[in-house]
Structure formats: structure tokens, C-alpha cells
Design a protein around this motif. Sequence first.
Motif, PDB file in Angstrom:
ATOM      1  N   GLY A  58      24.814 -29.582 -32.376  1.00 48.29           N
ATOM      2  CA  GLY A  58      24.318 -28.526 -33.258  1.00 48.29           C
ATOM      3  C   GLY A  58      23.470 -27.517 -32.503  1.00 48.29           C
ATOM      4  N   ALA A  59      22.645 -28.011 -31.577  1.00 51.43           N
ATOM      5  CA  ALA A  59      21.804 -27.113 -30.780  1.00 51.43           C
ATOM      6  C   ALA A  59      22.656 -26.216 -29.888  1.00 51.43           C
ATOM      7  CB  ALA A  59      20.833 -27.935 -29.931  1.00 51.43           C
ATOM      8  N   LEU A  60      23.683 -26.787 -29.282  1.00 53.29           N
ATOM      9  CA  LEU A  60      24.558 -25.998 -28.407  1.00 53.29           C
ATOM     10  C   LEU A  60      25.386 -24.997 -29.206  1.00 53.29           C
ATOM     11  CD1 LEU A  60      25.685 -28.850 -26.000  1.00 53.29           C
ATOM     12  CD2 LEU A  60      24.238 -26.895 -25.421  1.00 53.29           C
ATOM     13  N   THR A  61      25.734 -25.363 -30.434  1.00 51.38           N
ATOM     14  CA  THR A  61      26.451 -24.420 -31.307  1.00 51.38           C
ATOM     15  C   THR A  61      25.534 -23.262 -31.675  1.00 51.38           C
ATOM     16  OG1 THR A  61      27.834 -26.195 -32.211  1.00 51.38           O
ATOM     17  CG2 THR A  61      27.656 -24.169 -33.512  1.00 51.38           C
ATOM     18  N   LEU A  63      23.116 -22.114 -29.906  1.00 53.42           N
ATOM     19  CA  LEU A  63      22.952 -21.289 -28.707  1.00 53.42           C
ATOM     20  C   LEU A  63      24.179 -20.432 -28.422  1.00 53.42           C
ATOM     21  CD1 LEU A  63      21.232 -23.872 -26.319  1.00 53.42           C
ATOM     22  CD2 LEU A  63      20.180 -21.819 -27.308  1.00 53.42           C
ATOM     23  N   GLY A  64      25.304 -20.767 -29.061  1.00 53.27           N
ATOM     24  CA  GLY A  64      26.528 -19.995 -28.861  1.00 53.27           C
ATOM     25  C   GLY A  64      27.458 -20.568 -27.820  1.00 53.27           C
ATOM     26  N   LEU A  65      27.115 -21.719 -27.242  1.00 53.31           N
ATOM     27  CA  LEU A  65      27.974 -22.317 -26.223  1.00 53.31           C
ATOM     28  C   LEU A  65      29.158 -23.058 -26.836  1.00 53.31           C
ATOM     29  CD1 LEU A  65      25.396 -21.674 -24.551  1.00 53.31           C
ATOM     30  CD2 LEU A  65      25.885 -23.731 -23.226  1.00 53.31           C
ATOM     31  N   LEU A  66      28.966 -23.587 -28.043  1.00 56.99           N
ATOM     32  CA  LEU A  66      30.024 -24.327 -28.724  1.00 56.99           C
ATOM     33  C   LEU A  66      30.367 -23.644 -30.042  1.00 56.99           C
ATOM     34  CD1 LEU A  66      28.885 -28.042 -28.247  1.00 56.99           C
ATOM     35  CD2 LEU A  66      30.478 -26.736 -26.831  1.00 56.99           C
ATOM     36  N   GLU A  67      31.556 -23.938 -30.534  1.00 53.58           N
ATOM     37  CA  GLU A  67      31.993 -23.410 -31.822  1.00 53.58           C
ATOM     38  C   GLU A  67      32.678 -24.534 -32.588  1.00 53.58           C
ATOM     39  OE1 GLU A  67      35.029 -20.030 -33.700  1.00 53.58           O
ATOM     40  OE2 GLU A  67      34.970 -20.398 -31.536  1.00 53.58           O
ATOM     41  N   ALA A  68      32.153 -24.828 -33.761  1.00 61.53           N
ATOM     42  CA  ALA A  68      32.737 -25.871 -34.611  1.00 61.53           C
ATOM     43  C   ALA A  68      33.771 -25.230 -35.535  1.00 61.53           C
ATOM     44  CB  ALA A  68      31.650 -26.557 -35.424  1.00 61.53           C
ATOM     45  N   ARG A  69      35.005 -25.715 -35.464  1.00 59.75           N
ATOM     46  CA  ARG A  69      36.082 -25.188 -36.305  1.00 59.75           C
ATOM     47  C   ARG A  69      36.447 -26.239 -37.345  1.00 59.75           C
ATOM     48  NH1 ARG A  69      39.941 -22.753 -31.440  1.00 59.75           N
ATOM     49  NH2 ARG A  69      38.305 -21.468 -30.461  1.00 59.75           N
ATOM     50  N   ALA A  70      36.270 -25.879 -38.587  1.00 61.87           N
ATOM     51  CA  ALA A  70      36.489 -26.822 -39.683  1.00 61.87           C
ATOM     52  C   ALA A  70      37.896 -27.405 -39.633  1.00 61.87           C
ATOM     53  CB  ALA A  70      36.257 -26.120 -41.019  1.00 61.87           C
ATOM     54  N   GLY A  71      37.977 -28.725 -39.649  1.00 63.72           N
ATOM     55  CA  GLY A  71      39.259 -29.404 -39.656  1.00 63.72           C
ATOM     56  C   GLY A  71      39.983 -29.403 -38.329  1.00 63.72           C
ATOM     57  N   ASP A  72      39.360 -28.861 -37.307  1.00 66.02           N
ATOM     58  CA  ASP A  72      40.027 -28.765 -36.012  1.00 66.02           C
ATOM     59  C   ASP A  72      39.230 -29.418 -34.896  1.00 66.02           C
ATOM     60  OD1 ASP A  72      41.777 -28.100 -34.005  1.00 66.02           O
ATOM     61  OD2 ASP A  72      41.269 -25.976 -33.956  1.00 66.02           O
ATOM     62  N   GLY A  73      37.926 -29.269 -34.902  1.00 68.83           N
ATOM     63  CA  GLY A  73      37.097 -29.856 -33.847  1.00 68.83           C
ATOM     64  C   GLY A  73      36.094 -28.865 -33.301  1.00 68.83           C
ATOM     65  N   THR A  74      35.477 -29.227 -32.193  1.00 61.94           N
ATOM     66  CA  THR A  74      34.465 -28.387 -31.555  1.00 61.94           C
ATOM     67  C   THR A  74      34.996 -27.884 -30.218  1.00 61.94           C
ATOM     68  OG1 THR A  74      32.683 -29.643 -32.600  1.00 61.94           O
ATOM     69  CG2 THR A  74      32.098 -28.303 -30.688  1.00 61.94           C
ATOM     70  N   TYR A  75      34.848 -26.591 -29.972  1.00 62.68           N
ATOM     71  CA  TYR A  75      35.384 -25.951 -28.773  1.00 62.68           C
ATOM     72  C   TYR A  75      34.265 -25.287 -27.967  1.00 62.68           C
ATOM     73  CZ  TYR A  75      40.116 -26.469 -30.630  1.00 62.68           C
ATOM     74  OH  TYR A  75      41.303 -26.988 -31.102  1.00 62.68           O
ATOM     75  N   VAL A  76      34.492 -25.205 -26.653  1.00 68.97           N
ATOM     76  CA  VAL A  76      33.559 -24.476 -25.789  1.00 68.97           C
ATOM     77  C   VAL A  76      33.807 -22.990 -25.986  1.00 68.97           C
ATOM     78  CG1 VAL A  76      32.799 -24.033 -23.429  1.00 68.97           C
ATOM     79  CG2 VAL A  76      33.513 -26.339 -24.097  1.00 68.97           C
ATOM     80  N   ARG A  77      32.771 -22.280 -26.393  1.00 70.08           N
ATOM     81  CA  ARG A  77      32.908 -20.847 -26.678  1.00 70.08           C
ATOM     82  C   ARG A  77      32.410 -19.982 -25.524  1.00 70.08           C
ATOM     83  NH1 ARG A  77      30.172 -16.592 -29.177  1.00 70.08           N
ATOM     84  NH2 ARG A  77      31.507 -15.281 -30.497  1.00 70.08           N
ATOM     85  N   ALA A  78      31.411 -20.474 -24.784  1.00 71.89           N
ATOM     86  CA  ALA A  78      30.835 -19.708 -23.671  1.00 71.89           C
ATOM     87  C   ALA A  78      30.283 -20.686 -22.647  1.00 71.89           C
ATOM     88  CB  ALA A  78      29.732 -18.783 -24.167  1.00 71.89           C
TER      89      ALA A  78
END
Length: 231
Positions: A58-61, A63-78
Motif C-alpha cells: 500500500g505504501a509503494l502504491t 508513492l506511485g511505484l506500484l499500481e493495483a489493478r482490480a481483478g488482475d493483480g499489482t504491477y510495477v508502475r515506476a
Amino acid sequence: MTQPPAPKRKPSLSAQLVENLRQHIASGAWPVGTRLPGEHELVEQLGVSRTTLREALGALTHLGLLEARAGDGTYVRASSELEAVLMRRAASSPRDDVFELRALLEAYGSGLAAKRRSEQDVVRLRELLVEADTVAATKSMPQIADADARFHRAVIAASGNTLLAEIYEHLGHAITETLGGLPVNEALQQEHQLLHHALVRAIEHGDESEARVVATHIVETTNTNQPEAAE
């Protein structure tokens, strides 16, 4: 009377995990676009509780480093907070503002590259020219945009200014995404390739002024391939 030193507080397990994952992402072990393993797998790998893992993710999300996509998972955004901030800022800015900033960075960086480039830099740039010419024949705009991005990153890297290179690297992601979605304009693409060759010649010959002029012209040529510019 001096104050006694206060005891140092040990970071929480969640804070330690945030820092470990930040370093893991920054190292390239999880490149941008990577889908993280599932929660159960991460808990097993990291040896932490689900609560600790969720707090860290949650903290990394945030900060903008991660992105949680509903029903798909968590991805590295930056790959870093700087990249996340620049990508958000570029996405919310007028297109012309982004390209004007790119023109400034590339013009100055290209001039520095002409002044500071090594023989290895010139060899690398010529290799990337060949790659870009080869990819142009595919008429695949995503591939062309990727080759173009790698070429320009190499030019900025040849400037020897690591901070400039880092900022350009992050801003470049937003520009590459924009270019990758455009239709191929063969006439402009040919002009673009000729300008790339001219830029490498200027850098190789140490002509700072010419390198800046050509770099600016490259950005202007790219900008004319934008749909709004043609209207």
C-alpha cells in the motif's frame, strides 16, 4: 546543559520491507510493467505476515511505484519516486509543454555530449543508428518508438550528466508511450532518420552548436507527427 542523545528507533518491519522492495524495483529485478507474484507467494518468499505485506504494498502504491489493478493483480508502475512524479506530471500537462521540455533537455544534453563524448559513446550511437534504420523498415510504430527512445537515452548518457540522464530517462517513458500510439508517417520518419545521423556526426566532431540545433529540429519534427499538430 546538553541534552542526552535520544535512543534510535528501529524501523518497523513494514518500513523495512518497503525499503527492500524499493531497492528491488530500482535494481531492475522487477522492471516497469512487471506483474508481482500473488500475495500468498510473496508472503512465502519474504517471510512476513499478510498484514505487513499489504502495508508495504500500500505504501509503494501511494508513492506511485506500484499500481493495483482490480481483478488482475499489482504491477510495477515506476522504478523510483522521481519517475512516478514525472510521469504523473507529464500525463497531466499539455502535450506541447512536454515536447518543449524534451527539446530543452535534448538540446542541452546533445551539446554536452558533443563536448564530452568518448569513443565508446560514438560507437554505441552508431550501433543504435543501425538498429533504428532496421526497425524503421518494419513500419511498426511501437518498435520505432522504442528504438528512438534508446537512441536518445544514449545521447543524453553521453553528456556525462547523470542527473540529467535520470530525469530524461523517466520523462522519456511518457514520450515513448505517446509516440508508440501514433500512425507511421513515412516521409517524416525518413527525415527523422536523416536528422539522427546528422546528430551523431555533430557529436562525433565535437560541434556543440550544431548538435543542439539538430536535436531541437528532431523534437520539432516529432511534434509535427502529432495528430493535434496536423489540425
